[in-house]
Design an enzyme around this catalytic site. Structure first.
Site, PDB file in Angstrom:
ATOM      1  N   GLY A  71       0.691  -1.352  -0.226  1.00  0.00           N
ATOM      2  CA  GLY A  71       0.028   0.063  -0.049  1.00  0.00           C
ATOM      3  C   GLY A  71       1.133   1.397   0.032  1.00  0.00           C
ATOM      4  O   GLY A  71       0.553   2.131  -0.847  1.00  0.00           O
ATOM      5  N   THR A  72       2.026   1.090   0.804  1.00  0.00           N
ATOM      6  CA  THR A  72       2.829   2.427   0.852  1.00  0.00           C
ATOM      7  C   THR A  72       3.373   2.846  -0.508  1.00  0.00           C
ATOM      8  O   THR A  72       3.266   3.982  -0.821  1.00  0.00           O
ATOM      9  CB  THR A  72       3.932   2.092   1.817  1.00  0.00           C
ATOM     10  OG1 THR A  72       3.360   2.179   3.027  1.00  0.00           O
ATOM     11  CG2 THR A  72       4.639   3.327   1.975  1.00  0.00           C
ATOM     12  N   ASN A 147      -8.514   3.178   8.215  1.00  0.00           N
ATOM     13  CA  ASN A 147      -7.818   2.118   8.838  1.00  0.00           C
ATOM     14  C   ASN A 147      -8.296   2.035  10.065  1.00  0.00           C
ATOM     15  O   ASN A 147      -8.030   1.038  11.047  1.00  0.00           O
ATOM     16  CB  ASN A 147      -6.276   2.187   8.808  1.00  0.00           C
ATOM     17  CG  ASN A 147      -5.939   3.512   8.599  1.00  0.00           C
ATOM     18  OD1 ASN A 147      -6.106   4.667   7.993  1.00  0.00           O
ATOM     19  ND2 ASN A 147      -4.719   3.674   9.585  1.00  0.00           N
ATOM     20  N   GLN A 175      -7.550  -0.290   2.947  1.00  0.00           N
ATOM     21  CA  GLN A 175      -8.632  -1.201   3.873  1.00  0.00           C
ATOM     22  C   GLN A 175      -9.854  -1.571   3.516  1.00  0.00           C
ATOM     23  O   GLN A 175     -10.632  -1.796   4.166  1.00  0.00           O
ATOM     24  CB  GLN A 175      -8.530  -0.302   5.123  1.00  0.00           C
ATOM     25  CG  GLN A 175      -7.447   0.123   5.789  1.00  0.00           C
ATOM     26  CD  GLN A 175      -6.999  -1.070   6.773  1.00  0.00           C
ATOM     27  OE1 GLN A 175      -7.610  -2.196   6.724  1.00  0.00           O
ATOM     28  NE2 GLN A 175      -5.790  -1.214   7.322  1.00  0.00           N
ATOM     29  N   SER A 195      -3.281  -3.558  -1.015  1.00  0.00           N
ATOM     30  CA  SER A 195      -2.167  -3.914  -0.208  1.00  0.00           C
ATOM     31  C   SER A 195      -2.705  -5.429   0.031  1.00  0.00           C
ATOM     32  O   SER A 195      -3.705  -5.672   0.702  1.00  0.00           O
ATOM     33  CB  SER A 195      -1.719  -3.327   1.056  1.00  0.00           C
ATOM     34  OG  SER A 195      -0.794  -3.951   1.765  1.00  0.00           O
ATOM     35  N   HIS A 197      -1.382  -7.786   2.314  1.00  0.00           N
ATOM     36  CA  HIS A 197      -1.481  -8.301   3.753  1.00  0.00           C
ATOM     37  C   HIS A 197      -2.796  -7.724   4.644  1.00  0.00           C
ATOM     38  O   HIS A 197      -2.880  -8.389   5.626  1.00  0.00           O
ATOM     39  CB  HIS A 197      -0.002  -7.961   4.344  1.00  0.00           C
ATOM     40  CG  HIS A 197       0.032  -6.448   4.842  1.00  0.00           C
ATOM     41  ND1 HIS A 197       0.147  -6.148   6.122  1.00  0.00           N
ATOM     42  CD2 HIS A 197       0.469  -5.431   4.089  1.00  0.00           C
ATOM     43  CE1 HIS A 197       0.423  -5.022   6.209  1.00  0.00           C
ATOM     44  NE2 HIS A 197       0.526  -4.589   5.120  1.00  0.00           N
ATOM     45  N   THR A 233      12.495  -6.911 -10.780  1.00  0.00           N
ATOM     46  CA  THR A 233      11.773  -8.491 -10.818  1.00  0.00           C
ATOM     47  C   THR A 233      10.725  -8.440 -10.027  1.00  0.00           C
ATOM     48  O   THR A 233      10.504  -8.296  -8.796  1.00  0.00           O
ATOM     49  CB  THR A 233      13.144  -9.436 -10.500  1.00  0.00           C
ATOM     50  OG1 THR A 233      14.085  -9.241 -11.384  1.00  0.00           O
ATOM     51  CG2 THR A 233      12.661 -10.739 -10.957  1.00  0.00           C
ATOM     52  N   CYS A 322       3.590   5.874  18.825  1.00  0.00           N
ATOM     53  CA  CYS A 322       4.708   6.467  19.706  1.00  0.00           C
ATOM     54  C   CYS A 322       5.498   7.447  19.015  1.00  0.00           C
ATOM     55  O   CYS A 322       6.340   6.903  18.172  1.00  0.00           O
ATOM     56  CB  CYS A 322       4.975   5.398  20.435  1.00  0.00           C
ATOM     57  SG  CYS A 322       6.247   5.698  21.710  1.00  0.00           S
TER      58      CYS A 322
HETATM   59  N1  PLP Z   1      -3.040   2.838   3.652  1.00  0.00           N
HETATM   60  C1  PLP Z   1      -3.746   2.172   4.492  1.00  0.00           C
HETATM   61  C2  PLP Z   1      -5.088   3.221   4.828  1.00  0.00           C
HETATM   62  C3  PLP Z   1      -3.523   1.317   5.492  1.00  0.00           C
HETATM   63  O1  PLP Z   1      -3.952   1.068   6.386  1.00  0.00           O
HETATM   64  C4  PLP Z   1      -2.101   1.010   5.358  1.00  0.00           C
HETATM   65  C5  PLP Z   1      -1.308   0.117   6.273  1.00  0.00           C
HETATM   66  O2  PLP Z   1      -1.641   0.103   7.550  1.00  0.00           O
HETATM   67  C6  PLP Z   1      -1.342   1.504   4.143  1.00  0.00           C
HETATM   68  C7  PLP Z   1      -1.602   2.355   3.400  1.00  0.00           C
HETATM   69  C8  PLP Z   1       0.066   0.843   3.869  1.00  0.00           C
HETATM   70  O3  PLP Z   1       0.071  -0.395   3.355  1.00  0.00           O
HETATM   71  P1  PLP Z   1       1.336  -1.329   3.468  1.00  0.00           P
HETATM   72  O4  PLP Z   1       1.378  -1.744   4.863  1.00  0.00           O
HETATM   73  O5  PLP Z   1       1.180  -2.420   2.420  1.00  0.00           O
HETATM   74  O6  PLP Z   1       2.563  -0.530   3.048  1.00  0.00           O
END
Ligand code: PLP
Length: 388
Positions: A71-72, A147, A175, A195, A197, A233, A322
């Protein structure tokens, strides 16, 4: 000791079917998907099949899917791939840090960002988005599901505003994917990130939908992978897992699993509200994904409750971060109007496909007593004041 995991918005376990779909690509079919020999053809075909499955999940054509590391990366590629110094961007105050910190970086690079607020339910007002438009607005980036609260944003209305203004629209659907049906055409977005995971595929794989014709500069330069939009890759096993997870998500929608999941979430939520005084649901009056509830327990330090529950075998989380030794209250909850103390007193419970009623009953067997014990230790908690 029994351990129950209700923190599926942080990450989900890989489903057995997903692992089975990945397994051949570690040893048996290990080829590089760019190789022209047999080994390469096999993995290239697997990537192609996964691309079709992910495209099917979000309602686009397979070439419009770019595989990423998660996702990032998808959020970063969407934002930095489009926006240039001098451009204006519209985002919201409740985005994930993958978007917020990307926007912060853009600000330091000479872009202006408007962060539209949310109301007490956690919802963006599409009219605020419309009002924020400027002649140099290049991108609107507003998430599909939050999230922390699970609140679903009015992305279709925002998509209409974006297309009327001829501005690109990216939505972070990390999410939402696998939890609610997604159709990029209906949303009217140009870019959508997801994403693996968060939807029972492995960590380190994701996808970005890029509408045909969207001019996106790559962030990684190298080979011509992913039609030159993302060099490197391919993570074939991860991609195969994501494809399988996408298929399973679509099957679960057809089976009506969403309704079952939201009924389980509603049962957990209602029982907590009934059994623990001075509690409320953050975002409970807005449309939400079916697996998430965020509950405010007055007179509680959220971190303390997370730790106390973990010691008894229940994994949940706070939205707090934190930073430099201090617990920062959630920016999402404070944006919704909660005080820093109320935000710190909130916990997120998020269900996954592996959870059933016995897991929720386990949580309910712990939560009221643990909250009561922590409140008894609290100098500000006055039982008579609460119950009167
Ligand atoms: N965007 C949202 C709304 C998320 O909840 C998260 C992860 O918690 C991300 C982006 C980032 O995804 P990733 O952990 O796959 O980089």
């Amino acid at each position: 000791m029994q351990r129950i995991y209700l923190d599926n918005n942080a990450t989900t376990p890989v489903l057995p079917e997903v692992l089975d779909a990945m397994r051949p690509y570690f040893i048996e079919h290990f080829g590089n998907a760019s190789s022209i020999h047999h080994h390469g053809q096999e993995t290239r075909a697997a990537v192609g099949r996964a691309r079709e499955s992910v495209a099917h999940l979000v309602g686009c054509r397979p070439p419009e899917i770019v595989f990423t590391s998660g996702g990032t990366e998808g959020d970063n590629l969407a934002i930095f791939g489009l926006v240039r110094p001098g451009d204006h961007v519209i985002s919201s105050t409740i985005e994930h840090h993958a978007v917020l910190n990307s926007c912060k970086h853009l600000e330091s690079a000479g872009c202006e960002i408007t962060y539209v607020p949310v109301d007490g339910r956690g919802l963006v007002d599409p009219d605020d988005v419309r009002r924020a438009l400027r002649p140099n607005t290049k991108l609107i980036t507003i998430m599909m599901a939050n999230n922390e609260t699970g609140v679903l944003q009015p992305v279709e209305e925002i998509g209409t505003i974006a297309s009327e203004a001829d501005v690109c629209f990216h939505t972070d659907a990390v999410q939402a994917a696998g939890k609610v049906p997604i159709n990029v055409k209906q949303i009217g977005c140009d870019l959508l990130s997801l994403s693996g995971h968060k939807m029972h595929a492995p960590q380190g794989v994701g996808a970005l939908y890029v509408r045909k014709g969207t001019e996106l500069q790559p962030m990684l330069y190298g080979g011509r992978h992913e039609r030159s939009r993302r060099a490197g890759t391919e993570n074939v096993a991860g991609i195969a897992g994501l494809g399988k997870a996408a298929e399973l998500a679509l099957e679960s929608f057809r089976r009506g699993d969403l309704q079952k999941m939201s009924a389980l979430r509603d049962y957990l939520e209602a029982a907590i509200l009934a059994e623990v005084e001075a509690t409320s649901v953050n975002g409970g009056r807005a449309p939400r994904v079916p697996n998430t509830t965020n509950i405010h327990f007055d007179y509680i330090e959220g971190e303390a409750l997370v730790i106390a529950l973990d010691l008894k075998g229940l994994a949940v989380s706070t939205g707090a971060a934190c930073s430099s030794g201090a617990i920062e209250p959630s920016h999402v909850l404070t944006a919704m109007g909660l005080s820093p103390n109320q935000a710190r007193a909130s916990l997120r419970f998020s269900l996954g496909k592996q959870n059933g009623p016995t897991d929720v009953d386990f949580a309910l067997s712990l939560i009221p007593a643990t909250v009561a014990r922590l409140r008894d230790l609290s100098p500000v908690y006055n039982k008579t004041a609460v119950s009167s």
